[in-house]
Design an enzyme around this catalytic site. Sequence first.
Site, PDB file in Angstrom:
ATOM      1  N   HIS A  49      47.659  39.203  53.216  1.00  0.00           N
ATOM      2  CA  HIS A  49      47.640  37.781  53.536  1.00  0.00           C
ATOM      3  C   HIS A  49      48.115  37.671  54.983  1.00  0.00           C
ATOM      4  O   HIS A  49      48.847  38.548  55.466  1.00  0.00           O
ATOM      5  CB  HIS A  49      48.562  36.994  52.600  1.00  0.00           C
ATOM      6  CG  HIS A  49      48.060  37.001  51.185  1.00  0.00           C
ATOM      7  ND1 HIS A  49      48.796  37.471  50.136  1.00  0.00           N
ATOM      8  CD2 HIS A  49      46.878  36.610  50.686  1.00  0.00           C
ATOM      9  CE1 HIS A  49      48.079  37.360  49.029  1.00  0.00           C
ATOM     10  NE2 HIS A  49      46.903  36.840  49.341  1.00  0.00           N
ATOM     11  N   ASP A  52      51.696  38.183  55.178  1.00  0.00           N
ATOM     12  CA  ASP A  52      52.200  39.529  54.859  1.00  0.00           C
ATOM     13  C   ASP A  52      52.332  40.307  56.160  1.00  0.00           C
ATOM     14  O   ASP A  52      53.274  41.082  56.344  1.00  0.00           O
ATOM     15  CB  ASP A  52      51.220  40.310  53.957  1.00  0.00           C
ATOM     16  CG  ASP A  52      51.095  39.730  52.556  1.00  0.00           C
ATOM     17  OD1 ASP A  52      52.113  39.275  52.011  1.00  0.00           O
ATOM     18  OD2 ASP A  52      49.963  39.751  52.017  1.00  0.00           O
ATOM     19  N   GLU A 174      36.442  34.762  47.532  1.00  0.00           N
ATOM     20  CA  GLU A 174      36.899  35.310  46.241  1.00  0.00           C
ATOM     21  C   GLU A 174      36.888  34.185  45.213  1.00  0.00           C
ATOM     22  O   GLU A 174      37.823  33.385  45.142  1.00  0.00           O
ATOM     23  CB  GLU A 174      38.309  35.898  46.391  1.00  0.00           C
ATOM     24  CG  GLU A 174      38.828  36.510  45.100  1.00  0.00           C
ATOM     25  CD  GLU A 174      40.213  37.136  45.252  1.00  0.00           C
ATOM     26  OE1 GLU A 174      40.593  37.525  46.374  1.00  0.00           O
ATOM     27  OE2 GLU A 174      40.916  37.213  44.244  1.00  0.00           O
ATOM     28  N   GLU A 210      36.764  39.550  41.772  1.00  0.00           N
ATOM     29  CA  GLU A 210      37.925  40.013  41.007  1.00  0.00           C
ATOM     30  C   GLU A 210      37.557  40.011  39.525  1.00  0.00           C
ATOM     31  O   GLU A 210      37.127  38.989  38.977  1.00  0.00           O
ATOM     32  CB  GLU A 210      39.133  39.108  41.268  1.00  0.00           C
ATOM     33  CG  GLU A 210      40.306  39.478  40.375  1.00  0.00           C
ATOM     34  CD  GLU A 210      41.658  39.057  40.911  1.00  0.00           C
ATOM     35  OE1 GLU A 210      41.828  38.968  42.132  1.00  0.00           O
ATOM     36  OE2 GLU A 210      42.545  38.838  40.069  1.00  0.00           O
ATOM     37  N   HIS A 213      39.023  37.221  37.397  1.00  0.00           N
ATOM     38  CA  HIS A 213      38.479  35.894  37.693  1.00  0.00           C
ATOM     39  C   HIS A 213      37.132  35.702  36.999  1.00  0.00           C
ATOM     40  O   HIS A 213      36.825  34.607  36.508  1.00  0.00           O
ATOM     41  CB  HIS A 213      38.319  35.701  39.206  1.00  0.00           C
ATOM     42  CG  HIS A 213      39.614  35.734  39.971  1.00  0.00           C
ATOM     43  ND1 HIS A 213      39.685  35.534  41.324  1.00  0.00           N
ATOM     44  CD2 HIS A 213      40.893  35.941  39.559  1.00  0.00           C
ATOM     45  CE1 HIS A 213      40.947  35.612  41.726  1.00  0.00           C
ATOM     46  NE2 HIS A 213      41.690  35.868  40.669  1.00  0.00           N
ATOM     47  N   ASP A 248      45.978  34.037  34.877  1.00  0.00           N
ATOM     48  CA  ASP A 248      45.451  35.222  35.561  1.00  0.00           C
ATOM     49  C   ASP A 248      46.468  36.357  35.418  1.00  0.00           C
ATOM     50  O   ASP A 248      47.580  36.271  35.924  1.00  0.00           O
ATOM     51  CB  ASP A 248      45.264  34.840  37.043  1.00  0.00           C
ATOM     52  CG  ASP A 248      44.551  35.911  37.842  1.00  0.00           C
ATOM     53  OD1 ASP A 248      44.197  36.959  37.272  1.00  0.00           O
ATOM     54  OD2 ASP A 248      44.348  35.681  39.045  1.00  0.00           O
ATOM     55  N   ASP A 250      46.103  39.903  35.999  1.00  0.00           N
ATOM     56  CA  ASP A 250      46.112  41.044  36.932  1.00  0.00           C
ATOM     57  C   ASP A 250      46.595  42.322  36.243  1.00  0.00           C
ATOM     58  O   ASP A 250      47.425  43.072  36.779  1.00  0.00           O
ATOM     59  CB  ASP A 250      47.003  40.750  38.161  1.00  0.00           C
ATOM     60  CG  ASP A 250      46.455  39.603  39.011  1.00  0.00           C
ATOM     61  OD1 ASP A 250      45.242  39.328  38.941  1.00  0.00           O
ATOM     62  OD2 ASP A 250      47.243  38.999  39.759  1.00  0.00           O
TER      63      ASP A 250
END
Length: 344
Positions: A49, A52, A174, A210, A213, A248, A250
């Site tokens: 990001h 980040d 995304e 993803e 998703h 979500d 993950d």
Amino acid sequence: MAGTFRFSFGPWNIHEGADPFGPPVRQSIPFNQKLAQYRDLGFDGVQFHDDDAVPELDRLSPAQVVEQARAVRRTLEDHGLAAEFVAPRLWEDPRTIDGAYTANDPAVRAYARERSQLALDIADALGTDLVVLWLAREGTYIREAKDSRVAVGRIVEAMNDMLNANPGIRLAIEPKPNEPMDQAYIPTTGHAVAIGAQTVAPDRVGVNIESAHAVLAGLDPSDEMGFALACGKLWTVHLNDQNGLKFDQDKTFGSVDLRRAFNQVRLLDAHDYGANGEWVGLDVKAMRSQKDATATRHLSNSREIFLTLLDISRNLPASQMDELIAQRDYETLDRMVMMALLGR
Ligand code: XLS
Ligand code: MG
């Protein structure tokens, strides 16, 4: 014909375990210490990001942002790592509570567009041409809050700004159907490909699919990937797993539905994924119950599962499978796949 696979993840994939109902349960690990672990875990690429790479970038001048991002690039090189993409984190600032590009307030939209420009600069400085757009808050909690025709037009305008500002940059949308919003404007791969075609540079807009998703949208991740591949748009993936229609999750790749994971690997391999430098991103999170010392296992495990499924897929008898398909003997084909997955 075979894929070439190298793996990436983002620093957010090593995390402290907070969820909406409880605080962090693990020590936070400084960014540079995370970088130091990538190679040992089997990863060569870092997804970012914008913040980040450059924390608190809203408080810095554009020149300071670039300077800091350049320093991060040198650190990456020291660790033998490369930046895969940068994604503007447009969902945490108090200003973007009700959306960023699609906010009703023009001042918020202006902030979102400025911040996106910084993300492009950071991508340049880190040495990647790929910017991922997870359109987290571009949606609504109630339908009457925004006009969907207007909102989709605003997302196109925001993408046009980025595409015009930097002719070297590529955008990968995304898609995700919900969470944090009740309804998102770009919920599926088809929506992402279609909106890319509305921009000033459709050849520079692709997708990041993803797995979780796609499952949340009620779709099969490998079919979503096949659609994107057929359109020449699969520029990166976020592999993980998802147990049904809920938040979500993950989860570790393949840990819910091994066959669904197998079909993603098999499709990527069949269509030379990676030949144009695409990475295999693993957007996975450790379970909240995991202790500090072992809270990176989900990453190395996901990669190992990917490579094991690749091996299984490549060892299936291709001509026998072709014959079964020609005979329409899908029961035997089904059994062949299942026995291979069971190691028999
Ligand atoms: C959402 C991710 C998110 C994007 C990149 O699924 O965790 O951070 O992948 O912006
Ligand atoms: Mg993701």
